[in-house]
Design a protein around this motif. Structure first.
Motif, PDB file in Angstrom:
ATOM      1  N   UNK A 171       0.849  -1.174   0.000  1.00  0.00           N
ATOM      2  CA  UNK A 171       0.000   0.000   0.000  1.00  0.00           C
ATOM      3  C   UNK A 171       0.885   1.224   0.000  1.00  0.00           C
ATOM      4  N   UNK A 172       1.187   1.665  -1.176  1.00  0.00           N
ATOM      5  CA  UNK A 172       2.133   2.755  -1.252  1.00  0.00           C
ATOM      6  C   UNK A 172       1.473   4.129  -1.315  1.00  0.00           C
ATOM      7  N   UNK A 173       0.328   4.245  -1.937  1.00  0.00           N
ATOM      8  CA  UNK A 173      -0.213   5.595  -2.051  1.00  0.00           C
ATOM      9  C   UNK A 173      -1.271   5.876  -0.980  1.00  0.00           C
ATOM     10  N   UNK A 218     -10.207  -5.058  -3.644  1.00  0.00           N
ATOM     11  CA  UNK A 218      -9.883  -6.163  -4.548  1.00  0.00           C
ATOM     12  C   UNK A 218      -9.404  -5.632  -5.895  1.00  0.00           C
ATOM     13  N   UNK A 219      -9.987  -4.536  -6.352  1.00  0.00           N
ATOM     14  CA  UNK A 219      -9.526  -3.921  -7.604  1.00  0.00           C
ATOM     15  C   UNK A 219      -8.095  -3.430  -7.480  1.00  0.00           C
ATOM     16  N   UNK A 220      -7.726  -2.989  -6.290  1.00  0.00           N
ATOM     17  CA  UNK A 220      -6.360  -2.516  -6.028  1.00  0.00           C
ATOM     18  C   UNK A 220      -5.421  -3.671  -5.680  1.00  0.00           C
ATOM     19  N   UNK A 221      -5.949  -4.893  -5.660  1.00  0.00           N
ATOM     20  CA  UNK A 221      -5.198  -6.107  -5.305  1.00  0.00           C
ATOM     21  C   UNK A 221      -4.658  -6.033  -3.877  1.00  0.00           C
ATOM     22  N   UNK A 222      -5.547  -5.610  -2.980  1.00  0.00           N
ATOM     23  CA  UNK A 222      -5.227  -5.524  -1.557  1.00  0.00           C
ATOM     24  C   UNK A 222      -6.274  -6.340  -0.814  1.00  0.00           C
ATOM     25  N   UNK A 277      -0.718  -7.450  -0.404  1.00  0.00           N
ATOM     26  CA  UNK A 277      -0.819  -6.526  -1.535  1.00  0.00           C
ATOM     27  C   UNK A 277      -0.139  -7.138  -2.746  1.00  0.00           C
ATOM     28  N   UNK A 278      -0.428  -6.581  -3.916  1.00  0.00           N
ATOM     29  CA  UNK A 278       0.174  -7.064  -5.148  1.00  0.00           C
ATOM     30  C   UNK A 278       1.683  -6.827  -5.146  1.00  0.00           C
ATOM     31  N   UNK A 334       3.776  -7.297  -2.804  1.00  0.00           N
ATOM     32  CA  UNK A 334       4.497  -8.348  -2.122  1.00  0.00           C
ATOM     33  C   UNK A 334       4.294  -9.709  -2.765  1.00  0.00           C
ATOM     34  N   UNK A 335       3.397  -9.791  -3.729  1.00  0.00           N
ATOM     35  CA  UNK A 335       3.184 -11.049  -4.418  1.00  0.00           C
ATOM     36  C   UNK A 335       4.174 -11.235  -5.570  1.00  0.00           C
ATOM     37  N   UNK A 336       4.690 -10.129  -6.096  1.00  0.00           N
ATOM     38  CA  UNK A 336       5.645 -10.211  -7.211  1.00  0.00           C
ATOM     39  C   UNK A 336       7.072 -10.306  -6.675  1.00  0.00           C
ATOM     40  N   UNK A 337       7.915 -11.156  -7.256  1.00  0.00           N
ATOM     41  CA  UNK A 337       9.321 -11.182  -6.851  1.00  0.00           C
ATOM     42  C   UNK A 337      10.009  -9.873  -7.206  1.00  0.00           C
ATOM     43  N   UNK A 338      10.979  -9.471  -6.427  1.00  0.00           N
ATOM     44  CA  UNK A 338      11.686  -8.213  -6.656  1.00  0.00           C
ATOM     45  C   UNK A 338      12.457  -8.208  -7.963  1.00  0.00           C
ATOM     46  N   UNK A 339      12.886  -9.356  -8.445  1.00  0.00           N
ATOM     47  CA  UNK A 339      13.675  -9.427  -9.668  1.00  0.00           C
ATOM     48  C   UNK A 339      12.857  -9.086 -10.903  1.00  0.00           C
TER      49      UNK A 339
END
Length: 95
Positions: free
Chosen positions: A1-3, A62-66, A85-86, A88-93
């Motif tokens: 949740x960045x913004x 859910x639309x924000x993937x949270x 959140x989305x 943290x679901x994606x790998x950093x690479x």
């Protein structure tokens, strides 16, 4: 949740989540009161109104993937809230 908008949405959702849980607990207690016939319709309407706002808020998140992952009660006054959140679901690479 960045913004800030995502944080605001989640904060609103969390308040509604706690309100629904509280009203559901109160509902079972009020059923045992002598004046329950007067209070139950009021409580039922309030639960329906808040429940509708709750589901709208949940869909927006859910639309924000949270999503709310878990609420862990620490003591009478504090709880830890785990949020998925989305980001943290994606790998950093992959960024």
């Amino acid at each position: 949740m960045s913004n800030p908008e995502q944080r605001r949405l989640f904060h609103e959702f969390l308040i509604l989540e706690m309100a629904v849980q509280s009203l559901q607990r109160d509902f079972s207690v009020i059923e045992n009161l002598k004046m329950s016939k007067g209070y139950l319709p009021i409580l039922d309407k309030l639960l329906k109104d808040i429940g509708q706002d709750y589901y709208v808020s949940k869909r927006l998140l859910a639309k924000e993937k949270i999503r709310l992952f878990k609420i862990e009660k620490i003591d009478e006054y504090f709880s830890d809230v785990y949020v998925a959140t989305a980001e943290f679901l994606l790998p950093n690479a992959i960024q």
